[in-house]
Motif scaffolding. Structure first.
Motif, PDB file in Angstrom:
ATOM      1  N   SER A  41       0.850  -1.192   0.000  1.00 42.22           N
ATOM      2  CA  SER A  41       0.000   0.000   0.000  1.00 42.22           C
ATOM      3  C   SER A  41       0.881   1.236   0.000  1.00 42.22           C
ATOM      4  O   SER A  41       2.006   1.214   0.503  1.00 42.22           O
ATOM      5  CB  SER A  41      -0.922   0.015   1.211  1.00 42.22           C
ATOM      6  OG  SER A  41      -1.871  -1.003   1.093  1.00 42.22           O
ATOM      7  N   CYS A  63      -3.185  -0.985  -1.711  1.00 44.02           N
ATOM      8  CA  CYS A  63      -4.011   0.229  -1.855  1.00 44.02           C
ATOM      9  C   CYS A  63      -3.131   1.399  -2.288  1.00 44.02           C
ATOM     10  O   CYS A  63      -1.932   1.410  -2.045  1.00 44.02           O
ATOM     11  CB  CYS A  63      -4.676   0.582  -0.532  1.00 44.02           C
ATOM     12  SG  CYS A  63      -5.903  -0.597  -0.001  1.00 44.02           S
ATOM     13  N   TYR A  64      -3.770   2.375  -2.906  1.00 46.01           N
ATOM     14  CA  TYR A  64      -3.071   3.593  -3.306  1.00 46.01           C
ATOM     15  C   TYR A  64      -3.925   4.782  -2.899  1.00 46.01           C
ATOM     16  O   TYR A  64      -5.113   4.838  -3.215  1.00 46.01           O
ATOM     17  CB  TYR A  64      -2.826   3.626  -4.816  1.00 46.01           C
ATOM     18  CG  TYR A  64      -2.233   4.928  -5.287  1.00 46.01           C
ATOM     19  CD1 TYR A  64      -0.890   5.213  -5.081  1.00 46.01           C
ATOM     20  CD2 TYR A  64      -3.022   5.879  -5.911  1.00 46.01           C
ATOM     21  CE1 TYR A  64      -0.340   6.413  -5.504  1.00 46.01           C
ATOM     22  CE2 TYR A  64      -2.481   7.082  -6.337  1.00 46.01           C
ATOM     23  CZ  TYR A  64      -1.147   7.345  -6.126  1.00 46.01           C
ATOM     24  OH  TYR A  64      -0.608   8.535  -6.534  1.00 46.01           O
ATOM     25  N   ASN A  82      -6.956  -3.561  -2.194  1.00 48.95           N
ATOM     26  CA  ASN A  82      -6.972  -3.184  -3.612  1.00 48.95           C
ATOM     27  C   ASN A  82      -7.901  -1.999  -3.898  1.00 48.95           C
ATOM     28  O   ASN A  82      -8.681  -2.025  -4.833  1.00 48.95           O
ATOM     29  CB  ASN A  82      -7.338  -4.399  -4.481  1.00 48.95           C
ATOM     30  CG  ASN A  82      -6.964  -4.187  -5.931  1.00 48.95           C
ATOM     31  OD1 ASN A  82      -6.037  -3.442  -6.227  1.00 48.95           O
ATOM     32  ND2 ASN A  82      -7.704  -4.805  -6.823  1.00 48.95           N
ATOM     33  N   HIS A  84      -8.215   2.059  -4.822  1.00 45.68           N
ATOM     34  CA  HIS A  84      -7.478   3.173  -5.421  1.00 45.68           C
ATOM     35  C   HIS A  84      -8.234   4.459  -5.098  1.00 45.68           C
ATOM     36  O   HIS A  84      -9.400   4.592  -5.471  1.00 45.68           O
ATOM     37  CB  HIS A  84      -7.351   3.003  -6.933  1.00 45.68           C
ATOM     38  CG  HIS A  84      -6.577   4.094  -7.580  1.00 45.68           C
ATOM     39  ND1 HIS A  84      -5.233   3.995  -7.810  1.00 45.68           N
ATOM     40  CD2 HIS A  84      -6.949   5.315  -8.015  1.00 45.68           C
ATOM     41  CE1 HIS A  84      -4.813   5.118  -8.377  1.00 45.68           C
ATOM     42  NE2 HIS A  84      -5.839   5.928  -8.511  1.00 45.68           N
ATOM     43  N   PHE A 119     -12.825   2.018  -6.381  1.00 41.53           N
ATOM     44  CA  PHE A 119     -12.108   3.131  -6.999  1.00 41.53           C
ATOM     45  C   PHE A 119     -12.835   4.415  -6.632  1.00 41.53           C
ATOM     46  O   PHE A 119     -14.048   4.524  -6.805  1.00 41.53           O
ATOM     47  CB  PHE A 119     -12.075   2.974  -8.520  1.00 41.53           C
ATOM     48  CG  PHE A 119     -11.479   4.159  -9.215  1.00 41.53           C
ATOM     49  CD1 PHE A 119     -10.108   4.290  -9.321  1.00 41.53           C
ATOM     50  CD2 PHE A 119     -12.287   5.151  -9.749  1.00 41.53           C
ATOM     51  CE1 PHE A 119      -9.554   5.397  -9.962  1.00 41.53           C
ATOM     52  CE2 PHE A 119     -11.745   6.252 -10.378  1.00 41.53           C
ATOM     53  CZ  PHE A 119     -10.371   6.378 -10.483  1.00 41.53           C
TER      54      PHE A 119
END
Length: 146
Positions: A41, A63-64, A82, A84, A119
């Motif tokens: 992440s 994660c981002y 996962n 974003h 997202f």
């Protein structure tokens, strides 16, 4: 002569780098088990995370969180695996009640839950009590209240 010219060029660059590192380190202090960051992440530079005593921020794996994101955690924010999150996104789990005196005790606080594989586009605002199911897609410039 050349020695002074080189120093006059290099010194401002080194000062900015050293000052930036000190500034970042000063604001990266969290208590035990307040923040959990999963493997792979990443929180991009310029992001702000503010938490009060006893609040918990759980960020899943892979994660981002984009540049200049603003995360204000007063109770609990959970971000699944996962996920974003785009640039300039705001996540806050508290707000204030109007009509009376505005102070720290007149806050409304409830958890935020973001499901896995979601997202969130740039410039979104995720407010208290929001629960995003897994595989959610939130377009840019959206305000989420539930």
């Amino acid at each position: 002569m050349y020695k002074y010219k080189i120093l006059s060029i290099i010194y401002p660059i080194l000062f900015r780098i050293m000052h930036f590192r000190r500034f970042r380190a000063r604001y990266c202090r969290f208590g035990p088990s307040q923040i959990k960051l999963g493997q792979k992440s990443m929180i991009a530079s310029g992001s702000i995370i503010k938490m009060i005593q006893g609040a918990k921020l759980d960020i899943g794996e892979d994660c981002y969180i984009g540049e200049y994101a603003n995360i204000r955690c007063d109770q609990q924010i959970t971000i699944g695996n996962n996920v974003h999150i785009g640039q300039f996104v705001t996540l806050t789990d508290a707000d204030y009640t109007f009509g009376g005196q505005i102070n720290f005790s007149s806050r409304n606080v409830s958890k935020i839950l973001i499901g896995r594989n979601s997202f969130i586009g740039s410039h979104c605002c995720i407010l208290r009590g929001s629960e995003l199911s897994q595989d959610s897609v939130i377009p840019a410039l959206t305000k989420v209240t539930r």
